[in-house]
Design an enzyme around this catalytic site. Structure first.
Site, mmCIF file in Angstrom:
data_model
loop_
_atom_site.group_PDB
_atom_site.id
_atom_site.type_symbol
_atom_site.label_atom_id
_atom_site.label_comp_id
_atom_site.label_asym_id
_atom_site.label_seq_id
_atom_site.Cartn_x
_atom_site.Cartn_y
_atom_site.Cartn_z
ATOM 1 C CD GLU A 55 71.652 13.810 -23.791
ATOM 2 O OE1 GLU A 55 72.596 14.608 -23.904
ATOM 3 O OE2 GLU A 55 71.729 12.609 -24.130
ATOM 4 C CG HIS B 245 76.266 14.784 -21.595
ATOM 5 N ND1 HIS B 245 77.539 14.383 -21.938
ATOM 6 C CD2 HIS B 245 75.432 13.879 -22.169
ATOM 7 C CE1 HIS B 245 77.482 13.287 -22.685
ATOM 8 N NE2 HIS B 245 76.211 12.960 -22.835
ATOM 9 C CG HIS C 292 71.995 13.241 -29.028
ATOM 10 N ND1 HIS C 292 72.757 12.280 -29.669
ATOM 11 C CD2 HIS C 292 71.737 12.728 -27.800
ATOM 12 C CE1 HIS C 292 72.929 11.234 -28.870
ATOM 13 N NE2 HIS C 292 72.332 11.485 -27.722
#
Length: 228
Positions: free
Chosen positions: A116, A120, A62
């Protein structure tokens, strides 16, 4: 002249402090893997296989998420450094295998990976550039090998119910570190193994015991491990 010199010195000091703050702006990483069978057997989310075909029956990545010790986290830290697939061209085939998208509509993965990195990854620029961010995360999946750790303990993705404690123990035995398990519910409302969190130090080099666990939905004492 002296005032100009002092101004330049102060400016350099402020720039140094800004860099220092960025480099220390998180405490650890969550490394999160998800079980595709639970993602797809949920009443709350739609599941579409990637345009490259159904992923393998294995945990998929993930993400790798910078986090603070108080449980909060930075996000969307550098809008000037967007995802650039050309920077990870040598990793694409590996990412399609190990970091597949299951979101609808079907995609090849780029939208997922872009999300992502931009949410992040840009918050870990003191440690990683784009290539090393994705390369490190792929390496962590191989290192932890969750599916093998569970199989070794006799826990298989066969639709049966297993003890949450046995699942945690199996992963700790296999990886050396205590996981946090996130569950979701299947279409019948049963609790099932969904995501596994492990932690990485803020240098991005070593797995560690998690300083804090997420505050997400907890599992029951018995959970399903669905077929995929």
């Amino acid at each position: 002249m002296e005032s100009k010199f002092l101004f330049l010195i102060n400016l350099l000091v402020l720039q140094y402090l800004a860099v220092l703050c960025v480099s220390q702006d998180f405490d650890f990483f969550y490394f999160v893997q998800q079980w595709p069978g639970s993602y797809c057997d949920s009443g709350k989310s739609s599941c579409c296989y990637p345009t490259t075909g159904k992923p393998a029956a294995d945990f998929g990545i993930h993400g790798l998420w910078p986090n603070y010790n108080d449980g909060s986290y930075p996000q969307n830290c550098d809008p000037n450094n967007p995802f650039d697939e050309s920077k990870i061209s040598d990793l694409i085939s590996n990412m399609r295998r190990n970091w597949p998208t299951l979101a609808c509509p079907s995609g090849s993965g780029e939208t997922f990976w872009s999300h992502e990195w931009e949410k992040h990854g840009t918050c870990s620029e003191s440690v990683f550039d784009q290539h090393s961010y994705f390369e490190t995360t792929l390496g962590l999946k191989q290192q932890t090998n969750l599916l093998q750790a569970l199989k070794t303990a006799g826990i298989k993705a066969d639709g049966r119910t297993y003890s949450l404690g046995d699942i945690k123990d199996a992963i700790k035995e296999g990886t050396g570190y205590t996981p946090w398990i996130e569950c979701n519910q299947d279409s019948s409302g049963n609790s099932q193994l969904y995501q596994v969190y492990l932690c990485l130090d803020n240098s991005g080099s070593s797995l560690i015991e998690c300083p804090v666990f997420p505050k997400g939905k907890k599992c029951g004492s018995e959970i399903e491990f669905p077929v995929f």
